[in-house]
Each structure stands twice: as structure tokens, then as C-alpha cells.
Design a protein around this motif. Structure first.
Motif, short mmCIF file in Angstrom:
data_model
loop_
_atom_site.label_atom_id
_atom_site.label_comp_id
_atom_site.label_asym_id
_atom_site.label_seq_id
_atom_site.Cartn_x
_atom_site.Cartn_y
_atom_site.Cartn_z
N GLU A 191 1.03 -1.46 -0.10
CA GLU A 191 -0.62 0.54 -0.01
C GLU A 191 0.81 1.21 0.08
OE1 GLU A 191 -3.66 0.20 0.27
OE2 GLU A 191 -3.63 -1.45 -0.12
N ALA A 192 2.21 1.50 0.67
CA ALA A 192 2.29 2.56 0.83
C ALA A 192 3.40 3.01 -0.61
CB ALA A 192 3.97 2.30 1.72
N PHE A 193 4.05 1.94 -1.26
CA PHE A 193 5.11 2.16 -2.17
C PHE A 193 3.59 1.76 -3.70
CE2 PHE A 193 8.65 -0.42 -0.43
CZ PHE A 193 9.36 0.79 -0.36
N THR A 194 2.62 1.39 -3.07
CA THR A 194 1.45 1.76 -4.29
C THR A 194 1.48 3.49 -4.13
OG1 THR A 194 0.70 -0.21 -4.45
CG2 THR A 194 -0.41 1.57 -5.51
N ARG A 195 0.86 4.03 -3.04
CA ARG A 195 0.51 5.58 -2.99
C ARG A 195 1.98 6.46 -3.36
NH1 ARG A 195 -2.01 7.60 2.32
NH2 ARG A 195 -3.09 6.72 1.33
N PHE A 196 3.40 5.29 -3.27
CA PHE A 196 4.56 6.59 -3.32
C PHE A 196 4.56 6.94 -5.08
CE2 PHE A 196 9.11 6.21 -5.28
CZ PHE A 196 9.46 7.35 -4.84
N ALA A 197 4.32 5.54 -5.60
CA ALA A 197 4.64 5.21 -6.69
C ALA A 197 3.31 6.18 -8.15
CB ALA A 197 4.40 3.51 -7.94
N THR A 198 2.36 6.11 -7.24
CA THR A 198 1.12 6.84 -7.93
C THR A 198 1.28 8.29 -7.52
OG1 THR A 198 -0.90 5.10 -7.42
CG2 THR A 198 -1.01 7.46 -7.38
N SER A 199 2.34 9.08 -6.92
CA SER A 199 2.24 10.17 -6.48
C SER A 199 3.32 10.69 -7.37
CB SER A 199 3.11 10.58 -4.84
OG SER A 199 4.30 10.17 -4.76
N ILE A 200 4.29 10.10 -7.72
CA ILE A 200 5.62 10.32 -8.99
C ILE A 200 4.38 10.28 -9.84
CG2 ILE A 200 7.67 9.68 -9.78
CD1 ILE A 200 7.85 10.50 -7.07
N SER A 201 4.22 9.53 -10.47
CA SER A 201 2.93 8.85 -11.99
C SER A 201 1.98 10.80 -11.95
CB SER A 201 2.10 8.07 -11.70
OG SER A 201 3.00 7.01 -11.91
N ASP A 202 1.44 10.83 -11.02
CA ASP A 202 0.51 12.15 -11.70
C ASP A 202 1.31 13.10 -11.33
OD1 ASP A 202 -1.40 10.25 -10.70
OD2 ASP A 202 -1.39 10.69 -8.54
N ARG A 203 2.39 13.04 -11.17
CA ARG A 203 3.46 14.18 -11.16
C ARG A 203 3.53 14.66 -12.63
NH1 ARG A 203 8.15 14.73 -6.85
NH2 ARG A 203 7.10 13.03 -6.02
N PHE A 204 4.32 13.07 -13.19
CA PHE A 204 4.61 12.97 -14.82
C PHE A 204 3.80 13.25 -15.56
CE2 PHE A 204 5.68 10.79 -17.62
CZ PHE A 204 7.34 9.90 -18.08
N GLU A 205 2.72 12.65 -15.05
CA GLU A 205 1.26 12.81 -15.99
C GLU A 205 0.81 14.41 -16.08
OE1 GLU A 205 -2.10 10.28 -13.90
OE2 GLU A 205 -1.31 8.91 -15.71
N ARG A 206 1.00 15.04 -15.10
CA ARG A 206 0.55 16.56 -15.36
C ARG A 206 1.35 17.25 -15.87
NH1 ARG A 206 -1.22 15.42 -9.47
NH2 ARG A 206 1.23 16.31 -9.09
N ARG A 207 2.92 17.29 -16.08
CA ARG A 207 3.59 17.58 -16.87
C ARG A 207 3.14 17.71 -18.46
NH1 ARG A 207 7.19 21.22 -14.56
NH2 ARG A 207 8.28 20.85 -12.70
N MET A 208 2.96 16.69 -18.35
CA MET A 208 3.42 15.92 -20.21
C MET A 208 1.70 16.17 -20.64
SD MET A 208 6.12 14.59 -20.14
CE MET A 208 5.71 14.38 -22.47
N THR A 209 0.57 16.13 -19.92
CA THR A 209 -1.07 16.50 -20.09
C THR A 209 -0.71 18.11 -20.25
OG1 THR A 209 -1.90 14.51 -18.84
CG2 THR A 209 -2.93 16.52 -19.56
#
Length: 195
Positions: free
Chosen positions: A69-87
Motif C-alpha cells: 500500500e505504501a509503495f503504491t501510494r508513492f508510485a502513484t504520486s510520482i506518476s501523477d506529477r509526471f502526467e500533469r507535466r505531460m498533459t
């Protein structure tokens, strides 16, 4: 009455306090960043979260459940930042600049992110259940890049982002940010999608 697992990892028969599960997950990430996977325990996480020790086993099925659960939350937060930049990138030049910003600012925004990423990678290399987290992370990154770049370029960019970020974070000498821009320009030359 037996305690059966419910969806979301909680068990029947005990009070579910709002926010406590999230507090434990965040505390687990803090302990992981400080102690690593090998040094993380239910006791340390409970102390960090300010909750009774039994709360960690109430909300999560063992240490692997909590780590997942902890690593899923971490990876999701990094992915969210990544997606915001590219979007936010409206054209190919903006997409290239977004990739540069991802390397220089987002992926391992600080030492904590760097440590957590490497702890996750090591765990995923050893335990296939955690590989699903890294696979989902990579898939989201590639999907965000594919808004602007063809599939082959996307794979190369994804590897470049990961490699440059690690090298920049671990190099004893400061690196010139211009080399990131130059590398992105080389890989993406004549490879953008037509909008």
C-alpha cells in the motif's frame, strides 16, 4: 466470530477510525525513507504514526500488505506529477521541456523520493508482487509520453528519464542541466506525433 478481511484491508469487529489508515501509510513511507525496507517494522510504523501497534495489523494484512500500500501510494504520486507535466504540454517543444523538468525536478524531487524509489526497485526485483507496482508506474509514464511521442521514442525517453535521474542524484559532482536538455533533444529529434 472470526475476523475476515474486508475490501480495503480492514477487518470486521473493530472500529474503523477515519484517516487512520492513511496516517499509517504515510508513516510507513517516512520509516521506509529513513530505515529502508529491512529496517521497517510494524512497531516503528505505529510509533511514527502515533497509533497503537495493533492498528497496523488491523488495517493491513501483514508487513507485505502495508509495504504494498505504501509503495503504491508513492508510485502513484510520482506518476501523477509526471502526467500533469505531460498533459500540460501543448506542443512538441513544450513536451520536450516537460521531459526536462521531469528529470530535473519531478521524478526524484528530493533525497526521500530517491531512497523510496530505490527501496521499491530492490523489493520488486526480489518479490514479483511488488513488480506490479513498478510495471504500473512504467505503463503510466509511457502513456503520458505517448501523448507527444511515438512508441519507440517513448521507450527510449522512459529509460533516459530513469537513467539520467539516477545518475544526477548519485553523482558526486553537480551536473549541467543543459546535458539533460541536449539528451532529450537528440532522442526526440523528428519523433513527435502530429497533433
Amino acid at each position: 466470530m472470526t475476523q475476515e478481511s474486508r475490501p480495503g484491508g480492514t477487518r470486521r469487529g473493530r472500529r474503523n477510525e477515519p484517516g487512520r489508515r492513511d496516517t499509517i501509510i504515510d508513516a510507513c513511507l517516512d520509516v521506509l525513507a529513513r530505515e529502508g525496507v529491512a529496517g521497517t517494522s510494524h512497531r516503528k510504523v505505529a510509533a511514527q504514526a502515533g497509533v497503537p501497534l495493533g492498528a497496523t495489523t488491523y488495517y493491513f494484512d501483514g508487513m507485505d500488505g502495508l509495504l504494498h500500500e505504501a509503495f503504491t501510494r508513492f508510485a502513484t504520486s510520482i506518476s501523477d506529477r509526471f502526467e500533469r507535466r505531460m498533459t500540460a504540454a501543448e506542443d512538441l517543444d513544450a513536451a520536450r521541456e516537460a521531459v526536462v523538468a521531469i528529470v530535473l525536478e519531478d521524478v526524484f524531487g528530493d533525497d526521500r523520493d530517491l531512497v523510496l524509489s530505490h527501496e521499491l526497485y530492490t523489493l520488486a526485483a526480489r518479490k514479483p508482487a511488488f513488480r506490479a507496482i513498478t510495471s504500473a508506474w512504467m505503463a503510466r509514464s509511457r502513456a503520458a509520453l505517448e501523448r507527444h511521442f511515438d512508441a519507440e521514442t517513448t521507450r527510449m525517453l522512459d529509460a533516459l528519464i530513469e537513467g539520467l535521474t539516477i545518475h544526477r542524484a548519485l553523482d558526486a559532482e553537480p551536473r549541467d542541466p543543459g546535458e539533460v536538455r541536449a539528451a532529450v533533444a537528440r532522442i526526440t529529434r523528428a519523433s513527435g506525433l502530429q497533433h
